[in-house]
Scaffold this active site. Structure first.
Site, mmCIF file in Angstrom:
data_model
loop_
_atom_site.group_PDB
_atom_site.id
_atom_site.type_symbol
_atom_site.label_atom_id
_atom_site.label_comp_id
_atom_site.label_asym_id
_atom_site.label_seq_id
_atom_site.Cartn_x
_atom_site.Cartn_y
_atom_site.Cartn_z
ATOM 1 N N ARG A 127 0.724 -1.061 -0.273
ATOM 2 C CA ARG A 127 0.410 -0.071 0.237
ATOM 3 C C ARG A 127 1.075 0.818 0.354
ATOM 4 N NH1 ARG A 127 -2.968 -3.212 3.511
ATOM 5 N NH2 ARG A 127 -5.399 -3.890 2.061
ATOM 6 N N LYS A 149 3.508 11.536 -10.642
ATOM 7 C CA LYS A 149 3.118 10.581 -11.827
ATOM 8 C C LYS A 149 3.773 9.470 -11.884
ATOM 9 C CE LYS A 149 0.682 14.120 -14.090
ATOM 10 N NZ LYS A 149 0.009 14.465 -16.290
ATOM 11 N N GLU A 191 10.805 18.524 -24.025
ATOM 12 C CA GLU A 191 10.638 18.783 -23.054
ATOM 13 C C GLU A 191 11.008 20.366 -22.632
ATOM 14 O OE1 GLU A 191 8.114 17.472 -21.313
ATOM 15 O OE2 GLU A 191 7.570 15.394 -21.805
ATOM 16 N N LYS A 235 8.839 22.596 -13.151
ATOM 17 C CA LYS A 235 7.953 22.056 -12.764
ATOM 18 C C LYS A 235 7.961 21.608 -11.183
ATOM 19 C CE LYS A 235 6.368 17.124 -13.592
ATOM 20 N NZ LYS A 235 6.924 16.468 -14.019
ATOM 21 N N GLU A 245 -3.065 17.664 -10.614
ATOM 22 C CA GLU A 245 -4.042 18.329 -11.493
ATOM 23 C C GLU A 245 -4.584 18.482 -11.186
ATOM 24 O OE1 GLU A 245 -4.132 16.149 -15.804
ATOM 25 O OE2 GLU A 245 -1.315 16.607 -15.101
ATOM 26 N N ARG A 249 -1.384 22.718 -12.382
ATOM 27 C CA ARG A 249 -0.408 22.137 -12.984
ATOM 28 C C ARG A 249 -1.168 21.239 -14.601
ATOM 29 N NH1 ARG A 249 2.036 16.565 -9.152
ATOM 30 N NH2 ARG A 249 3.104 15.353 -11.812
ATOM 31 N N ASN A 253 0.927 19.362 -19.410
ATOM 32 C CA ASN A 253 0.991 18.621 -20.204
ATOM 33 C C ASN A 253 0.770 19.445 -21.882
ATOM 34 O OD1 ASN A 253 0.164 16.455 -18.962
ATOM 35 N ND2 ASN A 253 -1.923 17.189 -19.029
ATOM 36 N N HIS A 256 1.325 17.153 -25.308
ATOM 37 C CA HIS A 256 1.102 16.060 -24.969
ATOM 38 C C HIS A 256 -0.408 15.646 -25.728
ATOM 39 C CE1 HIS A 256 4.978 17.217 -22.093
ATOM 40 N NE2 HIS A 256 4.706 16.171 -21.764
ATOM 41 N N HIS A 260 -0.027 11.806 -27.152
ATOM 42 C CA HIS A 260 0.393 10.584 -27.062
ATOM 43 C C HIS A 260 -0.795 9.774 -27.481
ATOM 44 C CE1 HIS A 260 0.228 12.063 -21.931
ATOM 45 N NE2 HIS A 260 1.742 12.019 -22.813
ATOM 46 N N HIS A 273 8.533 9.334 -27.143
ATOM 47 C CA HIS A 273 7.808 10.265 -25.975
ATOM 48 C C HIS A 273 7.638 11.793 -26.778
ATOM 49 C CE1 HIS A 273 5.627 12.052 -23.632
ATOM 50 N NE2 HIS A 273 6.522 12.358 -22.664
#
Length: 371
Positions: A127, A149, A191, A235, A245, A249, A253, A256, A260, A273
């Site tokens: 956990r 993330k 990036e 960042k 997010e 935040r 993206n 992205h 993606h 990527h």
């Protein structure tokens, strides 16, 4: 040269350390008596891939073992196509064999794929146990290793399975970029350019003024330290204001959303990527221009910087405009059936909108697709 950036997330603050030969000092930083991240003597599981571990695994393990940690390893195949739940099970199996406990931690040694998977495995083992990020690609250094993330891909989309799980520490060693393939270095620069467009005009201008950005050997040390520090600071600033997010935040993206979709439509085999993000930034810039949101001059500045870095600016023919539009509807950022886009108004000024229609997107994608 050394930089220490604080990621000031309530309840989960941590540091990003950027220093030459830092990989040899990870153990010392973890056991720093002023701020111990993992107690000495605990069990650690280092997760990596064969190529990275061959270069840097022994140095990292020695650094950890020298201060008393009990170190085990889990070596996974390299590549985005292995970013799956099956790989997570392999990490969990290794954690079981190593008898990791709740005070134990996992250490990610690799690029964004290894970092994402190790973080997710740590988030879900017992956990939730600690994770330390030791990124070895430029993309992972400036983006994937910071912010918590974690996750893996689903056959129908990228990063659809995951969790937020902040690291205890991020250690960045610029010297490891010497063994990074030129294509992967360029992917990381996508990036970096993103941070210039969304947050930091001075970074953007420094990139414009640099003679070359397409290979590590052409970027002198002071500029590289500045690139890493300002990108990581951007960042950290954003994540500290919005950990999960719920608002700001989402600007991270930028590029992205379409990126993606391009990755998914081409089976994660045609573009990596960073290349996909570059394509997505070009598309977002063109959509913003078509909607009269920013100037043609700023769009050209972005386009020229991406070209200067020798990143792609067109969509591979394998993707297909209609396939991309369909994939956009399955993006994890969709809310109430509307795709959220991050669009620019100027360099270092972007906003989030769900008011971009398929009619706005389709002609841009069609014009960008190679025959």
């Amino acid at each position: 040269m050394k930089s220490v950036i604080s990621v000031n997330i309530p309840q989960n603050p941590y540091d990003v350390v950027i220093a030459q030969d830092a990989i040899d000092h990870v153990g010392a930083w973890l056991t720093n008596p002023d701020q111990p991240r993992v107690k000495p003597g605990q069990k650690l599981l280092v997760v990596s891939n064969p190529v990275i571990f061959r270069h840097y695994g022994d140095r990292l393990v020695q650094s950890l073992a020298s201060v008393g940690y009990q170190v085990s390893t889990c070596i996974l195949p390299a590549g985005e196509r292995y970013k799956t739940l099956r790989s997570i099970q392999k990490i969990h199996d290794a954690a079981y064999e190593a008898k990791l406990e709740r005070k134990s931690a996992m250490v990610a040694l690799g690029g964004g794929v290894i970092g994402d998977m190790t973080g997710f495995a740590a988030a879900t083992w017992l956990r939730g146990i600690g994770v330390i990020q030791v990124p070895t690609s430029l993309l992972a250094m400036v983006d994937a290793s910071i912010g918590g993330k974690t996750g893996v891909n689903h056959p129908q989309g990228k990063n659809l399975i995951g969790a937020f799980h902040q690291p205890r520490l991020v250690v960045i060693d610029p010297t490891v970029l010497d063994t990074l393939p030129a294509r992967e270095f360029r992917a990381g620069m996508a990036e970096v350019i993103k941070y210039g467009v969304i947050w930091d005009s001075e970074l953007f201008q420094a990139l414009e003024q640099a003679p070359r950005l397409d290979q590590y050997r052409y970027v002198e040390g002071e500029l590289l330290q500045m690139i890493l520090t300002r990108s990581c600071q951007a960042k950290a600033d954003v994540v500290a204001q919005d950990e999960k997010e719920s608002g700001l935040r989402a600007i991270l993206n930028y590029g992205h959303t379409i990126g993606h979709a391009v990755e998914s439509a081409t089976g994660y085999r045609v573009v990596n990527h960073g290349e996909a993000v570059a394509i997505g930034m070009v598309a977002a810039g063109k959509i913003a221009t078509a909607l009269n949101l920013w100037s043609t001059d700023d769009e050209q500045r972005q386009h020229q910087l991406i070209e200067k870095t020798k990143l792609p600016t067109t969509i591979p023919s394998q993707a297909g405009t209609e396939a991309l539009i369909s994939l956009l509807q399955g993006d994890k950022k969709v809310e109430d059936g509307r795709v959220r886009f991050i669009l620019p108004r100027a360099i270092a000024d972007v906003f989030i909108t769900d008011q971009v229609s398929n009619q706005d997107i389709r002609p841009v994608l069609a014009a960008m697709t190679t025959p």
